[in-house]
Design an enzyme around this catalytic site. Structure first.
Site, PDB file in Angstrom:
ATOM      1  N   ASN A  98     -24.865-108.797   2.940  1.00 27.05           N
ATOM      2  CA  ASN A  98     -25.374-107.837   1.956  1.00 27.05           C
ATOM      3  C   ASN A  98     -24.271-107.502   0.952  1.00 27.05           C
ATOM      4  OD1 ASN A  98     -26.274-105.637   0.534  1.00 27.05           O
ATOM      5  ND2 ASN A  98     -27.310-104.689   2.288  1.00 27.05           N
TER       6      ASN A  98
ATOM      7  N   THR B 221     -31.589-105.187  -5.267  1.00 27.87           N
ATOM      8  CA  THR B 221     -32.222-104.214  -6.174  1.00 27.87           C
ATOM      9  C   THR B 221     -31.346-103.897  -7.386  1.00 27.87           C
ATOM     10  OG1 THR B 221     -31.319-102.427  -4.868  1.00 27.87           O
ATOM     11  CG2 THR B 221     -33.561-103.142  -4.338  1.00 27.87           C
TER      12      THR B 221
ATOM     13  N   CYS C 292     -55.508-109.151 -25.479  1.00 28.25           N
ATOM     14  CA  CYS C 292     -56.951-109.356 -25.273  1.00 28.25           C
ATOM     15  C   CYS C 292     -57.319-109.089 -23.818  1.00 28.25           C
ATOM     16  CB  CYS C 292     -57.346-110.779 -25.645  1.00 28.25           C
ATOM     17  SG  CYS C 292     -59.102-111.107 -25.384  1.00 28.25           S
TER      18      CYS C 292
ATOM     19  N   CYS D 177     -65.642-112.933 -26.912  1.00 23.13           N
ATOM     20  CA  CYS D 177     -65.080-111.729 -27.554  1.00 23.13           C
ATOM     21  C   CYS D 177     -66.009-110.534 -27.342  1.00 23.13           C
ATOM     22  CB  CYS D 177     -64.887-111.993 -29.044  1.00 23.13           C
ATOM     23  SG  CYS D 177     -64.282-110.548 -29.938  1.00 23.13           S
TER      24      CYS D 177
ATOM     25  N   CYS E 153     -63.358-105.536 -29.096  1.00 22.89           N
ATOM     26  CA  CYS E 153     -62.501-104.343 -28.944  1.00 22.89           C
ATOM     27  C   CYS E 153     -61.496-104.236 -30.090  1.00 22.89           C
ATOM     28  CB  CYS E 153     -61.775-104.363 -27.610  1.00 22.89           C
ATOM     29  SG  CYS E 153     -60.512-105.638 -27.480  1.00 22.89           S
TER      30      CYS E 153
ATOM     31  N   CYS F 280     -26.226-104.218  -2.163  1.00 22.99           N
ATOM     32  CA  CYS F 280     -26.748-102.855  -2.134  1.00 22.99           C
ATOM     33  C   CYS F 280     -26.083-102.011  -3.227  1.00 22.99           C
ATOM     34  CB  CYS F 280     -26.515-102.242  -0.760  1.00 22.99           C
ATOM     35  SG  CYS F 280     -27.148-100.564  -0.641  1.00 22.99           S
TER      36      CYS F 280
END
Lengths: 453, 421
Positions: B131, B200, B385, B341, B344, B134
């Site tokens: 590790n 992370t 879309c 389509c 929108c 961390c």
């Protein structure tokens, strides 16, 4: 007499609980987050008051409920009742692009009711009385059109007095729409919220065209003297007679009158045992559902076929869910009974569709020898309302067409001092149309009063 | 059916789906439940010097009504004793001899590393993960990402481990670094058998606007945590491809970072991974998701007529190039399928306000019109879309040959050349 199924208030409220219940905050945010935020959104175009729907939905999504209420009320001060009573599936929700994806449209009505409810409950003010113009406007009729007009006029700085013949203001929201859409309490709160801006409402005050002003009557000519402009928002009149024999028998009601009584007594009425409703419109459906909810056996009889019903499909479906039976292609001939209704005689019809005239309703042809009787102890006539012609004819130079007041683009009538909006100009549409009319008529009145200033 | 059995740097497992080191691998109880549910391996919650954890440890970012688009934690390594962890690892290996149990380790001194490696190997663990990533709590004490961020230290500690370990060693890399290939190459120099990434990312998930306190809130205060979950996948994919494409890097890669579905897994494999580690998705939905992961990946391999993960690995990574290696004469333009389509007009307003004013409103319908001459092929409309496959980017034949930046007339080098001519 109160129907045995209705012995306490709780039961009434249960039976008449909202068909579009108020969202809780979590439900509202989840529903709001489905909105695509379309550009130039079709839902806005479909709304008679052009509320910026994607914007208020986005505001709900970001938990800016106050901002959402402001967006709604800026366009339509009756945003709460419209959220609750609008036939959204044929208006905003009917235009939602999700239909093209075979997805459930955004529940715009419920979102609108959610956002505005918060503001009404907490009396959050978004508008102030405008700087005074020293002009006075009388509004005849405290229904949706009159209230919308009075509010907008007040924002514009005019002093407004609303005259309403009923005990309570709100018009159809108080005495006409189905209570499972908008209750008496809802209407009372809305009227209070709207009028809080600072205009006067004189209830139980009928405007008359002849006679003398008294405590509960005010003569039109006195209004003309005392006010710089007058808005007519008187709606429609009583149920039209069908002209058939037996209409005067005990147990025969007009739909408008039946609903008025129901609303006034907060549903604590005797609905009858077996009810026949004559007609094919939304008011008839309301009367049918209300009678059914109170425990009556209800049959709605319409002279043409199901295809020609004026009532919205969703209303018809709702009525069926509540046990209302439908009978088509039958015209009433006579209401039978000695001194009260015992039944109603119908004749079968055929209808003929002509190719050249596909838009208008097909012709009816009664079939001789097909008469039949439906036994019942109550008949509700729901074949339309009269126009307020008698009253309107009492106004000088007021031009009518088919009983409807004729207006120009500023909602001004042929009598320059008079403006009009709502059911009395359109013959009977939705609350939202009245709200749009009232607002726009106020702007027309403002233009008229401020000319040259 | 494609073969999902995995041999990752010598660590064998029934499938490539391993639980990443974290809360789901905190105990033998959890790891055994995971193996029963179908997971191929588990990287045990990091063993190390004693620590203590705060209460209030996780924060999350939601998008509209979707919970946990991103996730962060300020939890440290295991807060249970080494003895308990070792005993439970032993139990797991006895019950599940064919599943991979990998011990994640984090220590300070060489002796500590060696001592723990021996204890782990004695109970039959299949490999180690170091590790070095961390980003909170441990790095301040010279461990975790403090190691991963310094290639020399990374290499040195890896070499300590390699002196002792007889089982395969994976070095877990931190993304909190400018160039991740430096750390990967250092691990390789140190003798590691593989790398895993990403750990992370430094983050604060959000702020409580009423209390004006950052999340997760520990008695009114917070600290930066490690960001993970679906939101980090694009960052992880890029880093995996950078390492995978590095000419000097030769080790297998275990992909980590926001994997939740079989599609995510396939993407990591295509970028060069040969095993996959998952933590946040399990914290969100539980172990059961592995059923879908395995079946979905297997179906994908079948549909592509690929027999194993190794065969698929890196196929897309090799297509990640430097910008100047892209053909400037390649041209696509947007095309709206009017049958699909829904009107929108999100494409219109996105292009009008946010891009290149290449879409016009159609006066006759709600279906907008692509201005072919103005469309630069940026993809924005097709991305906003809401309808699948409604706006497609179609290739336009320009009739021109390939043109790279080096030869492009706008390149200042070429302008100078033109001027001097």
């Amino acid at each position: 007499m109160v129907h045995p199924s209705l012995t306490n208030k709780e039961t009434t409220e249960d039976k008449f609980s909202k068909i579009k219940p108020l969202y809780n905050p979590n439900e509202a945010v989840i529903e709001a987050s489905r909105c695509l935020f379309c550009h130039d959104a079709p839902c806005i175009t479909a709304c008679p008051t052009s509320i910026d729907i994607p914007m208020f939905i986005r505001q709900i999504m970001t938990k800016n409920t106050k901002g959402a209420a402001k967006t709604i009320f800026t366009q339509n001060i009756l945003g709460k009742s419209c959220g609750d009573v609008c036939p959204t599936s044929v208006l905003c929700e009917g235009a939602c692009v999700y239909h093209h994806l075979n997805e459930k449209p955004i529940e715009i009505g419920r979102l609108q009711a959610y956002a505005t409810n918060d503001a009404i409950e907490n009396n959050i003010k978004f508008f102030e009385k405008g700087e005074t113009t020293n002009k006075k406007v009388a509004v005849i009729g405290g229904g949706p059109a009159g209230l919308a007009c009075a509010h907008e006029l007040t924002v514009l700085g005019h002093a407004v007095t609303v005259f309403d013949a009923n005990e309570k203001a709100g018009g159809l929201n108080t005495y006409g729409v189905a209570p499972y859409k908008f209750s008496n309490k809802d209407s009372e709160k809305e009227v209070k919220y709207i009028s809080n801006i600072g205009f006067e409402i004189k209830t139980s005050t009928k405007v008359i065209t002849e006679g003398k002003s008294t405590d509960n009557k005010v003569l039109l000519s006195d209004l003309e003297k005392n006010y710089d402009a007058i808005f007519i928002g008187t709606g429609l009149g009583k149920t039209k007679s069908t002209g058939i024999t037996g209409e005067n028998l005990k147990g025969v009601y007009g739909a408008t009158e039946f609903i008025y009584d129901l609303r006034k007594k907060e549903q604590r009425i005797d609905p009858g045992k077996s009810v026949v409703i004559i007609g094919g419109g939304n008011t008839g459906i309301d009367a049918a559902v209300e009678s059914a909810l109170l425990g009556a056996e209800v049959t709605m009889v319409y002279r043409r076929s199901e295809n020609e019903l004026n009532a919205y499909d969703f209303e018809v479906q709702h009525a069926r869910e509540k046990g209302v039976k439908f009978l088509f292609l039958s015209s009433p001939v006579e209401i039978v009974g000695k001194d009260k209704v015992e039944g109603i005689k119908f004749i079968k019809n055929t209808i003929e569709r002509t190719k050249s005239n596909t838009k208008s309703k097909p012709e009816i042809k009664p079939v001789t020898g097909t008469e039949f009787i439906i036994n019942c102890d109550r008949v509700i006539i729901a074949t339309g309302q009269e126009k307020q012609v008698n009253f309107l004819n009492g106004i000088q130079n007021l031009k009518l067409e088919a009983g409807k007041i004729v207006i120009n683009k500023d909602f001004q009538t042929s009598n320059a001092k008079y403006f009009a909006g709502g059911d009395c100009i359109n013959g009977g549409k939705e609350v939202v149309n009245a709200a749009a009319d009232g607002r726009d008529a106020a702007r027309g009145i403002h233009k008229f009063l401020m000319k040259g200033k | 059916m494609a073969d999902l059995t995995t041999n990752f740097a010598g660590i064998k497992s029934p499938n490539p789906f391993w639980l990443a080191s974290g809360p789901p691998t905190n105990t033998g109880y959890q790891v055994m439940n995971a193996f029963r549910a179908g997971w191929g391996g588990a990287v045990w919650k990091t063993l190390g010097v004693p620590i203590a954890n705060v209460s209030s440890r996780y924060g999350a970012v939601s998008y509209k009504n979707n919970r946990i688009m991103g996730f962060n934690n300020i939890e440290l390594i295991t807060d249970r004793s080494l003895e308990v962890n070792i005993r439970e690892m032993k139990e797991v290996k006895e019950k599940f001899p064919n599943h991979a149990v990998i011990a994640s380790l984090m220590f300070e001194t060489k002796e500590e590393w060696h001592d723990c490696i021996k204890k782990c190997e004695d109970v039959g663990v299949d490999g180690f993960e170091l590790n070095f990533g961390c980003p909170h709590g441990m790095c301040e004490r010279g461990m975790g990402s403090a190691v991963g961020q310094n290639p020399d230290v990374c290499e040195k500690i890896t070499s300590w481990v390699m002196e002792k370990a007889t089982k395969p060693v994976i070095v877990k890399l931190t993304p909190n670094i400018t160039d991740i290939t430096k750390a990967a190459l250092a691990a390789q120099r140190g003798g590691a058998n593989a790398v895993s990434l990403i750990n992370t990312i430094n983050s604060v998930t959000g702020i409580d606007l009423d209390r004006m306190e950052p999340r997760p809130i520990v008695d009114g205060l917070s600290t930066h945590g490690g960001y993970c979950g679906p939101a980090v996948k694009p960052i992880a994919l890029n880093m995996v491809s950078e390492i995978s494409n590095h000419p000097d890097f030769k080790l297998p890669i275990s992909g980590i970072g926001g994997i939740e579905t079989w599609q995510d897994a396939a993407e990591f494999i295509l970028m060069g991974a040969t095993s996959l580690q998952i933590c946040t998705a399990v914290m969100h939905y539980g172990f059961k998701i592995v059923i879908e992961l395995k079946e979905g990946l297997s179906n994908y391999l079948d549909s592509k007529e690929v027999k194993s993960i190794t065969e698929l690995s890196g196929k897309a990574a090799r297509k990640v190039k430097k910008w100047e290696q892209l053909d400037l004469n390649y041209k696509v333009i947007a095309k709206i399928n009017s049958d699909k389509c829904i009107g929108c007009q999100l494409c219109y307003i996105a292009c009008e306000d946010g891009a290149h004013q290449s879409i016009a409103i159609n006066p006759d319908s709600r279906i907008p019109i692509i201005l072919k001459d103005k469309c630069v092929g940026c993809n924005l409309c097709s991305l906003v879309c809401p309808v699948e496959e409604c706006i497609t980017m179609t290739k336009i034949e320009t009739g021109k040959g390939k043109l790279f930046w080096a030869d492009h007339p706008a390149n200042p080098i070429n302008q100078k050349a033109t001027a001097s001519r």
